[in-house]
Enzyme design. Sequence first.
Site, short mmCIF file in Angstrom:
data_model
loop_
_atom_site.label_atom_id
_atom_site.label_comp_id
_atom_site.label_asym_id
_atom_site.label_seq_id
_atom_site.Cartn_x
_atom_site.Cartn_y
_atom_site.Cartn_z
N ARG A 7 0.77 -1.40 -0.10
CA ARG A 7 -0.24 0.08 0.10
C ARG A 7 0.94 1.12 0.01
O ARG A 7 0.56 1.96 -0.69
CB ARG A 7 -0.99 -0.11 1.19
CG ARG A 7 -2.17 -0.92 1.19
CD ARG A 7 -2.85 -0.94 2.40
NE ARG A 7 -2.20 -1.52 3.51
CZ ARG A 7 -2.32 -0.87 4.82
NH1 ARG A 7 -3.70 -0.44 4.91
NH2 ARG A 7 -1.42 -1.22 5.55
N ASN A 49 -6.13 -2.81 2.29
CA ASN A 49 -6.21 -4.24 2.38
C ASN A 49 -7.42 -4.75 2.75
O ASN A 49 -8.39 -4.11 3.12
CB ASN A 49 -5.15 -4.53 3.59
CG ASN A 49 -3.80 -4.51 3.33
OD1 ASN A 49 -3.25 -4.49 2.43
ND2 ASN A 49 -3.04 -4.50 4.39
#
Length: 114
Positions: A42, A60
Amino acid sequence: MSGDDAAMSGGAVASRAPTDEDRGRMRLHLQITGRVQGVFYRGAMQDEARRHGVRGWVRNRVDGSVEAVLEGDAGAVRRVADWARTGPPGARVRDVVERQEPEGDALVGFEIRH
C-alpha cells in the site's frame, strides 16, 4: 468498413458519447491478489501514484488481497496499474483484476485506507 470509410462512402457512422478515456482521463478499480500484504504494498502504491499524479486510494482486504481505485490522466493511471502487476520488492502478485469505472466522487490526493 471503418468509420472513416463509411463516412466517405456516404454510409452512416454510429456515434457515441465520449468516455473519460477519450478525454484523456480514466478511473480504474483494481483487485490485487497474491502475497501483497505485509510487504509495504500500500505504501509503495501510494508513492507510485503520487509520483505519476494519480488520485485515489488503496486498502487491504480481509481476504488477503489489496483493493485500489486509481483516477487521473489515462497514461498515468495505466502506468500505476501496470506497476501493480509487480508491486514492491517482496510482493508476489498472482493477479490484478481491473474494472474501468466512470469518474465518481472527487478524489483528492492518494490515501491509504484502513
